[in-house]
Design a protein around this motif. Structure first.
Motif, PDB file in Angstrom:
ATOM      1  N   LEU A 100      -5.967   2.064   4.438  1.00 35.61           N
ATOM      2  CA  LEU A 100      -6.002   0.926   3.497  1.00 35.61           C
ATOM      3  C   LEU A 100      -5.241  -0.266   4.073  1.00 35.61           C
ATOM      4  N   THR A 121      -5.462   9.431  -5.893  1.00 27.82           N
ATOM      5  CA  THR A 121      -5.954   8.287  -6.671  1.00 27.82           C
ATOM      6  C   THR A 121      -4.995   7.126  -6.446  1.00 27.82           C
ATOM      7  N   PHE A 122      -5.516   5.905  -6.388  1.00 26.95           N
ATOM      8  CA  PHE A 122      -4.692   4.699  -6.241  1.00 26.95           C
ATOM      9  C   PHE A 122      -4.954   3.759  -7.409  1.00 26.95           C
ATOM     10  N   ASN A 123      -3.908   3.104  -7.891  1.00 28.03           N
ATOM     11  CA  ASN A 123      -4.062   2.000  -8.846  1.00 28.03           C
ATOM     12  C   ASN A 123      -4.241   0.728  -8.040  1.00 28.03           C
ATOM     13  N   THR A 124      -5.254  -0.057  -8.416  1.00 27.09           N
ATOM     14  CA  THR A 124      -5.471  -1.334  -7.726  1.00 27.09           C
ATOM     15  C   THR A 124      -5.702  -2.406  -8.791  1.00 27.09           C
ATOM     16  N   PHE A 132       0.839  -1.196   0.000  1.00 30.26           N
ATOM     17  CA  PHE A 132       0.000   0.000   0.000  1.00 30.26           C
ATOM     18  C   PHE A 132       0.874   1.246   0.000  1.00 30.26           C
ATOM     19  N   GLU A 170      -2.349  -8.451  -3.136  1.00 31.32           N
ATOM     20  CA  GLU A 170      -3.178  -7.242  -3.202  1.00 31.32           C
ATOM     21  C   GLU A 170      -2.261  -6.021  -3.190  1.00 31.32           C
ATOM     22  N   ASP A 205      -8.754   1.993 -10.938  1.00 28.57           N
ATOM     23  CA  ASP A 205      -8.359   3.151 -10.122  1.00 28.57           C
ATOM     24  C   ASP A 205      -9.443   3.543  -9.143  1.00 28.57           C
ATOM     25  N   THR A 206      -9.005   4.095  -8.002  1.00 26.57           N
ATOM     26  CA  THR A 206      -9.971   4.597  -7.040  1.00 26.57           C
ATOM     27  C   THR A 206      -9.417   5.885  -6.424  1.00 26.57           C
ATOM     28  N   ASN A 230       2.849  -2.077 -12.387  1.00 28.50           N
ATOM     29  CA  ASN A 230       2.354  -2.684 -11.143  1.00 28.50           C
ATOM     30  C   ASN A 230       3.374  -3.653 -10.562  1.00 28.50           C
ATOM     31  N   LYS A 257      -2.523  -1.464  -3.490  1.00 30.38           N
ATOM     32  CA  LYS A 257      -3.186  -0.195  -3.809  1.00 30.38           C
ATOM     33  C   LYS A 257      -2.060   0.822  -3.809  1.00 30.38           C
ATOM     34  N   TRP A 288      -6.836  -3.913   5.253  1.00 34.36           N
ATOM     35  CA  TRP A 288      -6.368  -5.216   4.757  1.00 34.36           C
ATOM     36  C   TRP A 288      -6.044  -6.147   5.941  1.00 34.36           C
TER      37      TRP A 288
END
Ligand code: SGN
Ligand code: CA
Length: 535
Positions: A176, A155-158, A127, A141, A162-163, A135, A143, A180
């Motif tokens: 985050l 903004t985060f790439n997951t 994270f 997992e 994106d979120t 990536n 983020k 988890w």
């Protein structure tokens, strides 16, 4: 017949004994430890009170040293963000893993330690900031912030796309991470958690709760704030990271464009650091920072270079250290969670930074040089029942060593071509196993922002030898014991002629050991030409 019977009974007895014993061995074997790897971005050791309490108190980060070990001589191999992360993940120098600078892509055929950990049964998660452009491999997992990421509403790439999350980045990365741990941790397996902060990276935006406290503080000036770079090669003088000359009043010191215009100051233009704030965040910012602008407007006409330098330094420290206050609080949240969930006993926690940073030493901000403050990186490790609390280690360790250390902790055999050394013997105070007497450094990102010339060098505990090359061919030698502030280059001093010779011999040995060469350096210059970054 009788003998056969006796033999069989004996065999069964022996089998039962071994079976029982091996059963016991399995049962008694401690569970493989969880690994929490915490890394901030540009966090200077000078801004951690376990190292130096002149600037800030960081009680939560300090706790890691109090319950574990503080490394006083940890350094990086290439003092810049993405390359440092590539060294950490691969256990190989930049010239071998290929990620020499922030610009070139990371070659994903490199084997990384998280991939090996995952293969061996660890649950893996990441994270925060990675800064690779691709990536990460080997994570169940992740983020991650795209590129540098934003302080506000990032903004985060997951894996699911994106979120964007409203709030302050350091708090969100921790939310985050805790989410988890609470909801998706597989309690039947050990885990590797990489918890990677964006702070305190430029442009240093603190959390709202720290605005007032930090903007009211005044910090002691570093001795070398007004360094004139005499005795050094051209590289120090031509670098563009001087607080007076290169720190941008608007972007870095948050002086409003209209104030700059009114005062007729010729300021560089970078993007607006506050552009991601929403109206209520911006209003909270303005309430504290507008009065600072008013004061500056009144004070500027009577400022000279030296008072402007001091003003900019103070504003720099207020915001830079303000961002660290939130990092420290959030590290505390994570450590408390591990305690509350009774995970601490079997968890090794590492705190480090992707490199060091200049907090006004030599008049500078930023990093990149092999000089002390950016070469050195904080390293604090706690591992209950293994590391004796409150111990210090003074050996020359590097971020190059992290992969092999973590693999050994997890009981995984590292690939033979990794170039570091496991720190486990040092953690266990098994000092006679540690043989390193010199560390290697190589920086490439030039020509580029901040104009720090390409250089490589070695450091021993006594001396540091540096060679600047490409559009310059100059050498520097520092006597680290007599001149810890590195203001006196003694390369040309006849009294040091012998030392220069022996350090050059050592440098050749070290470069050979790590497989670096002028041919490789030229190859990387050719790459810049091929990409059109230089003519
Ligand atoms: C940005 C910063 C630089 C900094 C680099 C690299 N400029 O480009 O000051 O040296 O990142 O930092 S900014 O205008 O974008 O703030 S690193 O930590 O990512 O290597
Ligand atoms: Ca960095």
């Amino acid at each position: 017949m009788k003998r056969v019977f006796t033999y069989s009974v004996f065999s069964i007895f022996l089998f039962l004994l071994i079976a029982c014993d091996s059963h016991n061995t399995v049962r008694q074997q401690p569970k493989r430890p969880n690994i929490v790897f915490i890394m901030s971005d540009d966090h200077a050791y000078q801004a951690i009170s376990a190292y130096d309490d002149k600037l800030i108190h960081t009680p939560n980060i300090d706790r890691i040293a109090k319950e574990g070990m503080l490394f006083t001589n940890a350094t990086v191999t290439n003092s810049i963000c993405a390359p440092s992360r590539a060294v950490i993940l691969t256990g190989k120098h930049s010239h071998i893993n290929g990620k020499i600078d922030n610009l070139s892509p990371f070659d994903t055929t490199n084997v990384t330690f998280p991939q090996l950990l995952k293969k061996s049964g660890y649950q893996t998660a990441m994270f925060g900031k990675l800064h690779f452009g691709n990536n990460p491999k080997g994570f169940d997992e992740f983020k991650i912030l795209p590129g540098q990421g934003d302080y506000y509403n990032p903004t985060f790439n997951t894996l699911e796309g994106d979120t964007t999350i409203t709030g302050y980045v350091t708090d969100i990365i921790t939310d985050l991470t805790l989410d988890w741990l609470q909801k998706r941790r597989d309690t039947s397996r050990p885990f590797l958690l990489m918890y990677l902060h964006k702070a305190p990276h430029r442009s240093w935006l603190p959390a709202e709760r720290h605005y007032k406290e930090f903007t009211q503080k005044t910090f002691p000036l570093p001795e070398t704030l007004f360094d004139d770079y005499t005795t050094r090669s051209k590289a120090a003088e031509t670098a563009e990271m001087n607080i007076l000359k290169h720190m941008v009043l608007n972007y870095d010191n948050k002086v409003l464009p209209e104030v700059i215009k009114e005062l007729q100051i010729d300021d560089q233009k970078l993007f607006n650091p506050l552009e991601k704030m929403n109206p209520s965040q911006k209003a909270a910012w303005d309430a504290v920072y507008n009065p600072i602008n008013e004061d500056f407007k009144n004070a500027f006409p009577s400022m000279n270079d030296s008072t402007l330098m001091v003003w900019k330094y103070q504003r720099y420290m207020q915001d830079y250290l303000g961002t660290i206050a939130a990092v420290d609080e959030n590290v505390g949240r994570l450590l408390n969670y591990l305690d509350d969930e009774k995970l601490s006993d079997n968890t090794i926690v590492v705190y480090t930074s992707d490199q060091g940073f200049y907090l006004g030493e030599h008049g500078w901000f930023d990093k990149r040089f092999m000089y002390n403050e950016s070469f050195k990186t904080p390293l604090l490790i706690k591992w209950p029942n293994v590391i004796t609390p409150s111990t210090k280690d003074h050996e020359m360790v590097q971020n190059l060593d992290f992969a092999q250390t973590i693999l050994e902790v997890a009981g995984v055999i590292p690939p033979k071509d990794m170039q570091g050394e496991s720190l486990v013997p040092l953690l266990k105070r098994n000092k006679q196993k540690w043989k390193r007497d010199a560390v290697y450094y190589h920086y490439y990102e030039y020509p580029a922002e901040h104009a720090v010339k390409r250089h490589y060098g070695i450091a021993t505990k006594e001396y540091k030898l540096i060679h600047f090359y490409y559009d310059i061919d100059e050498w520097e030698l520092y006597d680290r014991k007599k001149d810890p502030k590195e203001i006196n280059n003694v390369y040309h001093d006849p009294e040091y002629a012998q030392i220069v010779n022996s350090m050059k011999v050592k440098m050749t040995e070290v470069r050979k050991k790590y497989k670096d060469s002028d041919e490789l350096s030229n190859g990387y210059i050719e790459l810049y030409k091929k990409n059109g970054w230089i003519d």
